[in-house]
Design an enzyme around this catalytic site. Structure first.
Site, PDB file in Angstrom:
ATOM      1  CD  GLU A  80      -1.773 -58.783 -23.132  1.00 31.37           C
ATOM      2  OE1 GLU A  80      -1.431 -59.466 -22.152  1.00 31.37           O
ATOM      3  OE2 GLU A  80      -1.056 -57.910 -23.636  1.00 31.37           O
ATOM      4  NE  ARG A  84      -1.692 -59.816 -19.315  1.00 29.84           N
ATOM      5  CZ  ARG A  84      -1.356 -58.599 -18.930  1.00 29.84           C
ATOM      6  NH1 ARG A  84      -1.564 -58.200 -17.713  1.00 29.84           N
ATOM      7  NH2 ARG A  84      -0.826 -57.745 -19.780  1.00 29.84           N
ATOM      8  CG  ASP A 213       7.603 -59.328 -27.449  1.00 34.27           C
ATOM      9  OD1 ASP A 213       6.647 -59.729 -28.109  1.00 34.27           O
ATOM     10  OD2 ASP A 213       7.484 -58.524 -26.501  1.00 34.27           O
ATOM     11  CD  GLU A 347       9.363 -57.373 -20.315  1.00 32.42           C
ATOM     12  OE1 GLU A 347       9.618 -56.369 -19.614  1.00 32.42           O
ATOM     13  OE2 GLU A 347       8.212 -57.744 -20.587  1.00 32.42           O
TER      14      GLU A 347
HETATM   15  C1  DMJ Z   1       3.735 -59.576 -20.205  1.00 31.22           C
HETATM   16  O1  DMJ Z   1       2.347 -59.656 -20.339  1.00 31.22           O
HETATM   17  C2  DMJ Z   1       4.420 -60.651 -21.039  1.00 31.22           C
HETATM   18  O2  DMJ Z   1       5.733 -60.819 -20.576  1.00 31.22           O
HETATM   19  C3  DMJ Z   1       4.439 -60.311 -22.510  1.00 31.22           C
HETATM   20  O3  DMJ Z   1       5.160 -61.267 -23.256  1.00 31.22           O
HETATM   21  C4  DMJ Z   1       5.042 -58.946 -22.719  1.00 31.22           C
HETATM   22  N1  DMJ Z   1       4.492 -57.913 -21.883  1.00 31.22           N
HETATM   23  C5  DMJ Z   1       4.168 -58.173 -20.493  1.00 31.22           C
HETATM   24  C6  DMJ Z   1       5.197 -57.713 -19.484  1.00 31.22           C
HETATM   25  O4  DMJ Z   1       5.935 -56.624 -19.769  1.00 31.22           O
END
Ligand code: DMJ
Length: 455
Positions: A80, A84, A213, A347
């Site tokens: 994270e 971010r 993912d 998404e």
């Molecule tokens: C975000 O922090 C990023 O897109 C991550 O890859 C998946 N989850 C969240 C948003 O839903």
């Protein structure tokens, strides 16, 4: 909407990681430890910049310059913080040219490096920024690290080596790739869990949604970011996607294409909101695909976009649930109460935007506009934007969290969907998984030791 989200965070949550828009105070979760690192500021910077909100951008820059400090005794999520903070700071640097963002990104990356001190070099999920001690999530199978976490570092780390000339970051992520390449994959699929002590897979659960993912996304984007030179990454992506198509992608009785999950030897006919990003990924990867199957992958992207739009359209609020099923007569609808929430996730809109860029079919703008109106109607409160707990209820209750990714991703993708293609053209920019744009690197003349693809 961006002004409303930012101004309220500025007023009630400034310096905290996120905002509680109803209680009108700061909010945080365990991914940021007990730190107050202004996650919303860092995540929102490039969106502010792109939207021309320059005063707000400068305020954010000033806060980062004066207050963003990583020498804190706090245990944070490596993934994270990478997507971010490092992603957000690097994008702000590339867009604005302000050195402070680069300096902070490099300082923070240095604090994440101890997480790689494991017997295999697969990083821990969490690291204490002060002591450098790492560990994994208690809930992860057999003490494992998570595929989507240790597999979503490549873009940012290659940029760090590029900007600093220090190969340490590059070497860390290439080591992960080499290790993954050597491992056997059941049915050609990557399990979500890998033990960093033993180097063995944990539970054989494969997902293109949560836990898996962005690993697939970063294989494709590593190739794109290298100006299509990193063929090793492209091959890993192509192999993975072929196995996913064979084992996880199905058509429902009603004709909706969905991506299920492989769990305990069978296919679970359930798709997450998170999985909906894959429509955009298939479209983005169409050009350059094996056996010239570009048309096929663009079509697959369109089918996923359609399915995910249906998951929105079949609700009362016209907002998508966290997960939806294709089982026993149910199609694209959440069944369990604890899967009916919408937490401002990006998404589906992300996929609309990629599909719009590649096809210019007006339906994607129409669908994006429907989502915009629904968010503005049902998630806007006087103190910002909040997630809702049940998208099938006409009187929803709020979760009282304004997620930082709402400003980083959801609002950015919406803005791009209604902008011209020359704003951040995809030939020059690659978006990290938190929607932070990083430039394509022309590395032919740069030495990044180790990988012939970069020579
Ligand atoms: C975000 O922090 C990023 O897109 C991550 O890859 C998946 N989850 C969240 C948003 O839903």
């Amino acid at each position: 909407m961006m002004k409303h989200a930012w101004d309220n965070y500025r007023q009630y949550g400034w310096g905290h990681n996120e905002l509680k828009p109803i209680a009108r105070k700061g909010h945080s979760t365990n991914i940021f430890g007990n730190s107050q690192m202004g996650a919303t500021i860092v995540d929102a910077l490039d969106t502010l910049y792109i939207m021309g909100l320059h005063d707000e951008f400068r305020e954010g820059q000033e806060w980062i310059d004066k207050n963003l400090d990583f020498s804190v005794n706090s245990e944070v999520s490596v993934f994270e913080v990478n997507i971010r903070f490092i992603g957000g700071l690097l994008a702000a640097y590339y867009l604005s040219g302000q050195e402070v963002f680069k300096i902070k990104a490099v300082q923070l990356a240095g604090k994440l490096l101890p997480a790689f001190n494991t017997p295999t070099g697969i990083p821990w999920a969490m690291v204490n920024l002060k002591s450098g001690v790492g560990r994994n999530w208690g809930w992860a199978s057999a003490g494992s690290s998570i595929l989507a976490e240790f597999g979503t570092l490549h873009m940012e780390f290659v940029h760090l080596s590029y900007l600093t000339g220090d190969p340490v970051y590059y070497n860390k992520v290439m080591h992960i790739r080499k290790l993954l390449q050597k491992m056997d994959r059941p049915n050609g699929l990557y399990p979500n869990y890998l033990n960093p002590r033993t180097g063995r897979w944990g539970q054989h659960h494969t997902s293109v949604g949560g836990l898996g993912d962005s690993f697939y996304e970063y294989l494709l984007k590593a190739w794109l970011m290298s100006d299509k030179m990193d063929m090793e990454a492209r091959k890993m992506y192509d192999d993975a996607i072929e196995a996913i198509e064979k084992h996880l992608i199905r058509k429902s009785n009603g004709g909706l294409t969905f991506i299920g999950e492989w769990k305990n030897g069978h296919l679970e006919r359930k798709m997450g909101h998170l999985t909906c990003f894959a429509g955009g990924m298939f479209a983005l990867g169409a050009d350059g695909s094996r056996d010239d199957k570009a048309g096929h992958y663009l079509q697959l992207g369109a089918e996923i976009a359609h399915t995910c739009h249906e998951s929105y359209d079949r609700t009362t609020l016209k907002l998508g649930p966290e997960a939806f099923k294709f089982d026993g007569g149910v199609e694209a609808v959440a069944v369990r109460q604890n899967e009916k929430y919408y937490i401002l996730r990006p998404e589906v809109i992300e996929t609309y935007w990629y599909m719009w860029r590649f096809t210019h079919d007006p339906k994607y703008r129409q669908w994006g506009w429907e989502a915009t109106q629904a968010i503005d109607k049902y998630c806007r409160v006087s103190g910002g934007f909040s997630g809702v707990k049940d998208v099938y209820s006409s009187s929803p209750t709020y979760d009282d969290v304004q997620q930082s990714f709402f400003l980083a991703e959801t609002l950015k993708y919406l803005y791009l969907l209604f902008s011209n293609d020359d704003l951040l053209p995809l030939d020059n920019w690659v978006f990290n998984t938190e929607a932070h744009p990083l430039p394509v690197l022309h590395l032919a003349n740069t030495t990044l030791s180790g990988n012939p693809a970069y020579r």
